[in-house]
Design an enzyme around this catalytic site. Structure first.
Site, PDB file in Angstrom:
ATOM      1  CB  CYS A 135     -11.457 -12.849  44.892  1.00  0.00           C
ATOM      2  SG  CYS A 135     -13.086 -13.587  44.896  1.00  0.00           S
ATOM      3  CB  CYS A 138     -12.522 -15.852  42.806  1.00  0.00           C
ATOM      4  SG  CYS A 138     -13.392 -14.320  43.063  1.00  0.00           S
ATOM      5  CG  ASP A 139      -8.664 -16.967  42.864  1.00  0.00           C
ATOM      6  OD1 ASP A 139      -9.281 -17.456  41.902  1.00  0.00           O
ATOM      7  OD2 ASP A 139      -8.177 -15.837  42.850  1.00  0.00           O
TER       8      ASP A 139
END
Ligand code: NAP
Length: 311
Positions: A135, A138-139
């Site tokens: 992701c 997200c990261d």
């Protein structure tokens, strides 16, 4: 729970939420069950460019999904956060047994979607969350000014690689062939991006590091040659993002609902082989898995569930 709902929808991605909007608007007594957060895969998508009407500046997966959730709740869709462990779908009343409660309804729409395929390299499990991610939204921020590698050659890999260039200083796409699968328009943007590099005909064979990922071994599939790539000494780590497609979230329905390679078979009206049980979105056998096709499936499934209840 003794209550029998008209309809239970399993999964709050675009398909499930749209089914909720349609069924709620038709005044059905609807329960939408989701085990995690709403949105499924689009909750981790930074840019939504091709959903009709989604041209609002800064439109992202999470912002689009938040409006769908609001719309479903406006029409009275009830919500439960639970993980369903087993199902009994063949009777007139369908039963879904979760870790918190048991739920019953006369009709069910399965909209459980799909989850990212693992990269398939040695030590992958050891480094998920410690350098390996699925992701970018997200990261990506963890890799500000670091180097990252992206595995895959489809729309997701190339789009997410472009997103990662906003953070990482260099992004290398590792693809198992010498041509991308991604749409031409997406490819063109990637080829024009000076931060994006390519490693063709290659797969990641092994991940390594101490606490965090700092080494990958890449195999050239044509020559068999193995190359060890180590993180820059000053960095001490790098990121590896996998975008090589998805697996259907259908284990719960194995042996119960007819499937093809894990995807649920439906007719054009989203009916499965079990009366009163419908499927919608990425979980279904279909040729185009997009937000727009998922929402269309959800609308059809809810309308057909309503007709089934009327009969
Ligand atoms: P995809 O289109 O199935 O592409 C998967 C990519 O990963 C392919 O390039 C494939 O290589 C590669 N791959 C598969 N298995 C692999 C393995 N074991 N090792 C190494 N590489 C592997 O998946 P996706 O990119 O996630 O897209 C899924 C669907 O969503 C598609 O229909 C796509 O069009 C859609 N999507 C659309 C958009 C958009 O329109 N903006 C954005 C994202 C996704 P090969 O090419 O060699 O098969």
């Amino acid at each position: 729970m003794d209550k029998i709902y008209d309809l239970i929808i399993l999964g709050a991605g675009p398909a499930g939420l749209t089914a909720g909007i349609y069924a709620g608007r038709s005044r059905l007594d609807v329960l939408l069950i989701e085990k995690g957060s709403d949105g499924g895969q689009i909750a981790i998508t930074d840019e939504i460019e091709n959903y009709p009407g989604a041209m609002v500046e800064g439109e992202s997966g999470p912002s689009l999904i938040a409006r769908m959730t609001q719309q479903a709740e406006k029409f009275g869709v009830q919500r439960a956060r639970d993980t369903i462990k087993s199902v009994e779908l063949t009777g007139e009343v369908k039963k879904l047994v979760g870790s918190k409660d048991t739920y019953q309804a006369r009709t069910v729409i399965i909209a459980t979607g799909a989850f990212p395929k693992p990269i398939g390299c040695e030590n992958e499990g050891k480094f998920v969350g410690k350098g390996i991610s699925f992701c970018a939204t997200c990261d990506a921020a963890f890799f500000e000014d670091f180097e990252v590698f992206v595995v895959g050659g489809g729309d997701s890999a190339v789009e997410e690689a472009m997103y990662l260039t906003k953070f990482a200083r260099k992004v290398t796409i590792i693809h198992r062939r010498d041509q991308l699968r991604a749409a031409r328009s997406i490819q063109e943007k990637a080829f024009a991006n000076p931060k994006i590099h390519f490693l063709w005909d290659s797969v990641v064979q092994r991940a390594d590091g101490e606490e965090l990922l700092n080494t990958i071994v890449v195999k050239n599939v044509k020559t068999g040659e193995l190359t060890e790539i180590k993180a820059d000494e000053d960095d001490g780590l790098f990121g590896l993002f996998g975008f090589i497609g998805y697996n259907p979230n259908s284990a719960l329905f194995e042996g119960v609902v007819d499937m093809d390679r894990g995807y649920i078979i439906t007719d054009p009206d989203m009916r499965t082989n079990i009366p009163g049980v419908f499927a919608a979105g990425d979980i279904r056998v279909k040729s185009l898995r997009q937000v727009v096709t998922a929402t269309a499936d959800g609308a059809i499934a809810a309308t057909m569930a309503e007709r089934y209840l009327e009969q």
